[in-house]
Enzyme design. Structure first.
Site, PDB file in Angstrom:
ATOM      1  N   CYS A  20       0.801  -1.211   0.000  1.00 54.72           N
ATOM      2  CA  CYS A  20       0.000   0.000   0.000  1.00 54.72           C
ATOM      3  C   CYS A  20       0.837   1.266   0.000  1.00 54.72           C
ATOM      4  O   CYS A  20       1.996   1.272   0.391  1.00 54.72           O
ATOM      5  CB  CYS A  20      -0.869   0.063   1.259  1.00 54.72           C
ATOM      6  SG  CYS A  20      -1.985  -1.325   1.410  1.00 54.72           S
ATOM      7  N   GLY A  46       0.841   0.014  -5.060  1.00 56.61           N
ATOM      8  CA  GLY A  46      -0.391  -0.754  -5.071  1.00 56.61           C
ATOM      9  C   GLY A  46      -1.205  -0.421  -6.296  1.00 56.61           C
ATOM     10  O   GLY A  46      -1.471   0.748  -6.557  1.00 56.61           O
ATOM     11  N   ASN A 122      -0.633   1.392   5.631  1.00 55.23           N
ATOM     12  CA  ASN A 122       0.385   0.644   4.878  1.00 55.23           C
ATOM     13  C   ASN A 122       1.117  -0.242   5.877  1.00 55.23           C
ATOM     14  O   ASN A 122       1.717   0.275   6.822  1.00 55.23           O
ATOM     15  CB  ASN A 122       1.357   1.625   4.222  1.00 55.23           C
ATOM     16  CG  ASN A 122       2.566   0.941   3.591  1.00 55.23           C
ATOM     17  OD1 ASN A 122       3.636   1.520   3.519  1.00 55.23           O
ATOM     18  ND2 ASN A 122       2.401  -0.272   3.119  1.00 55.23           N
ATOM     19  N   GLY A 123       1.056  -1.542   5.658  1.00 51.58           N
ATOM     20  CA  GLY A 123       1.736  -2.457   6.565  1.00 51.58           C
ATOM     21  C   GLY A 123       0.925  -3.707   6.761  1.00 51.58           C
ATOM     22  O   GLY A 123       0.028  -4.015   5.975  1.00 51.58           O
ATOM     23  N   TYR A 262      13.970  -2.359  -3.842  1.00 55.88           N
ATOM     24  CA  TYR A 262      12.943  -2.565  -4.860  1.00 55.88           C
ATOM     25  C   TYR A 262      11.682  -1.739  -4.705  1.00 55.88           C
ATOM     26  O   TYR A 262      11.187  -1.171  -5.677  1.00 55.88           O
ATOM     27  CB  TYR A 262      12.564  -4.057  -4.851  1.00 55.88           C
ATOM     28  CG  TYR A 262      11.446  -4.423  -5.793  1.00 55.88           C
ATOM     29  CD1 TYR A 262      11.616  -4.348  -7.176  1.00 55.88           C
ATOM     30  CD2 TYR A 262      10.223  -4.851  -5.305  1.00 55.88           C
ATOM     31  CE1 TYR A 262      10.585  -4.685  -8.036  1.00 55.88           C
ATOM     32  CE2 TYR A 262       9.190  -5.197  -6.166  1.00 55.88           C
ATOM     33  CZ  TYR A 262       9.379  -5.110  -7.532  1.00 55.88           C
ATOM     34  OH  TYR A 262       8.375  -5.440  -8.371  1.00 55.88           O
TER      35      TYR A 262
END
Ligand code: SF4
Length: 489
Positions: A20, A46, A122-123, A262
């Site tokens: 996310c 995302g 996010n997580g 990445y």
């Protein structure tokens, strides 16, 4: 991990996926439109769904839909026009299989006793399954399979009064990785978990504070970077200003090192370092650690490009584009039949024969996950006339799954979990194969090497040293991104 931010629905997709990206802005007349742009810059985090919640002074307005940001909020849709108000939070989502239902699209919103709250997260919570089972036993009715909803239920049930206290109370009960933004009618709140696994930055535009997963979301709207939100910090933004709280017990910092390898965009600055620069330095270290007698260095585009540039400059070999990437591959592309499935890799990558023919090639990619794509790419380069293919990987062998907000195959599916380097070389059919060492990776990050007792980063997918407890463990296998409905059914 061939191909930056591939789509999981593509048959050759073999990558870790960031889960996310989040964005929030407080007190700007164009809050909705700026959030659309911010999410557009975070699209790599995302691609399954995008959502924005705004507050217009009297009500919350939510637009949350499956699709890319451009599909959901672009000129062919009227969703963006509905987002009135000067406060906004937004979210882009990459969901795991089975978790892409519309009800899971964030930001999640709830009307609580003290007013509405929208949360974008996010997580991944590593005790969400346990918490959810407890909540369901106590009568909570869940609408989604997202662990973000678990946070909302905990906020709703907190005995504290003010929303900040309720959120702190909720987050003290969760384990795992989270960088989240929350919006109420009076506040924009940003929080990072105490280990600081996922990024979150504070920015500013025309006096309006902004929270975003990465600095590239600030750049796109001409906002300036103020600072990183620190691990364990909660920032509370109101009309009166910004307050900072440290409500959690301090923990050792464990920022996700894969963000540098990445996930994050190369033009983002993450925790004081430019991602592109780090990737080039990884390539330089790799060249020192794993040289090869070759004519040219070529990247697997796009994700291998910075490391290949670093490798080429440190080795003195020419950098060439031996593989060309087609950027227009989408989910609507026709699926190949079994008979021509072996061409599927060419939908995205095509060899440049003129560059490759007769050459001993050093091929650079950022990582190997299952190995299926790596094998096809090596084969493709060889078929295009390369005399030798020496595969060099800009990360250590990926031996463990992630449980902190990244969609990964199970540990058993990871090639490096099942095979040693020589077995992998034979599987991929390269003439030689080498990975950067974990110490080399840390050197590229400006450290002396990896401190085994207190590593500076989360590197669990290379080391197996998970910094945050993995409470939800099923059947002897730690279950990556939790299928919560399965637990409560
Ligand atoms: Fe990042 Fe790997 Fe740690 Fe997950 S396990 S947070 S991908 S370093």
């Amino acid at each position: 991990m061939t191909g930056l931010h591939d789509r999981k629905d593509l048959p050759f997709d073999d990558a870790f996926h960031e889960e996310c990206g989040v964005f929030g802005i407080f007190g700007h007349p164009d809050a909705g439109a700026l959030t659309v742009l911010g999410l557009h810059a975070l699209q790599h985090r995302g691609q399954e769904a995008a959502g924005i919640v705004t507050y217009d002074g009297t009500q919350f307005i939510a637009e949350r839909h499956p699709g890319l940001v451009g599909d959901v909020f672009g000129k062919n849709s009227d969703h963006a026009q509905k987002l009135k108000g000067s406060y906004a939070v937004g979210h882009v989502r990459y969901s795991t299989a089975g978790g892409s239902a519309v009800r899971n699209v964030q930001p999640m919103f709830a009307d609580l006793a003290g007013g509405g709250i929208a949360i974008a997260h996010n997580g991944n919570l590593t005790n969400a399954r346990t918490l959810r089972a407890d909540l369901v036993r106590e009568g909570a009715i869940f609408q989604s399979t997202s662990d973000t909803e678990t946070i909302i239920h905990l906020v709703a049930r907190s005995n504290y009064g003010p929303v900040v206290d309720r959120l702190i109370d909720a987050l003290k009960q969760v384990e795992g990785a989270y960088s989240l933004v929350a919006l109420t009618s009076k506040k924009l709140i940003g929080v990072r978990d105490p280990f600081g696994v996922r990024p979150l930055v504070l920015g500013e535009l025309d006096g309006a504070p902004i929270l975003a997963s990465e600095t590239c979301a600030l750049d796109i709207i001409g906002a300036h970077f103020v600072r990183d939100v620190e691990p364990g910090e909660m920032v509370v933004i109101t009309r009166e200003g910004i307050q900072s709280y440290r409500p959690f017990a301090p923990q050792p910092e464990r920022f996700c090192i894969f963000e540098y390898i990445y996930f994050s965009r190369p033009d983002s600055n993450v925790e004081g370092r430019n991602v592109y620069d780090v990737r080039k330095r990884i390539g330089e270290e790799l060249a020192r650690e794993a040289p090869a007698d070759a004519h040219i260095v070529i990247p697997v585009p796009d994700s291998g490009v910075p490391a290949a540039l670093g490798y080429a400059s440190a080795s003195g070999l020419p950098f060439e584009l031996g593989i060309i990437r087609n950027h227009y591959v989408g989910r609507t592309f026709i699926e190949p039949t079994d008979g021509i499935r072996h061409f599927s890799v060419r939908k995205k990558h095509n060899p440049n024969r003129a560059t490759l023919t007769g050459k001993r090639v050093i091929l650079i990619d950022d990582s190997i996950v299952r190995g299926t794509t790596s094998r096809r790419i090596v084969e493709m380069v060889r078929d295009a006339g390369a005399a030798e293919v020496h595969f060099r990987i800009a990360s250590p062998p990926t031996t463990h799954s992630c449980f902190y907000g990244v969609d990964t195959p199970t540990t058993e599916e990871l090639l490096a979990h099942r095979m040693d380097v020589e077995e992998m070389r034979r599987y991929i059919k390269a003439d030689s194969l080498a990975f950067i060492s974990i110490d080399g990776l840390y050197r590229a990050m400006g450290e002396k090497g990896r401190d085994a007792k207190a590593p500076r980063y989360c590197d669990a997918c290379f080391s197996g040293a998970y910094p945050i407890e993995l409470t939800d463990v099923t059947g002897g296998r730690k279950d990556g991104q939790l299928s919560l409905l399965a637990e409560v059914a």
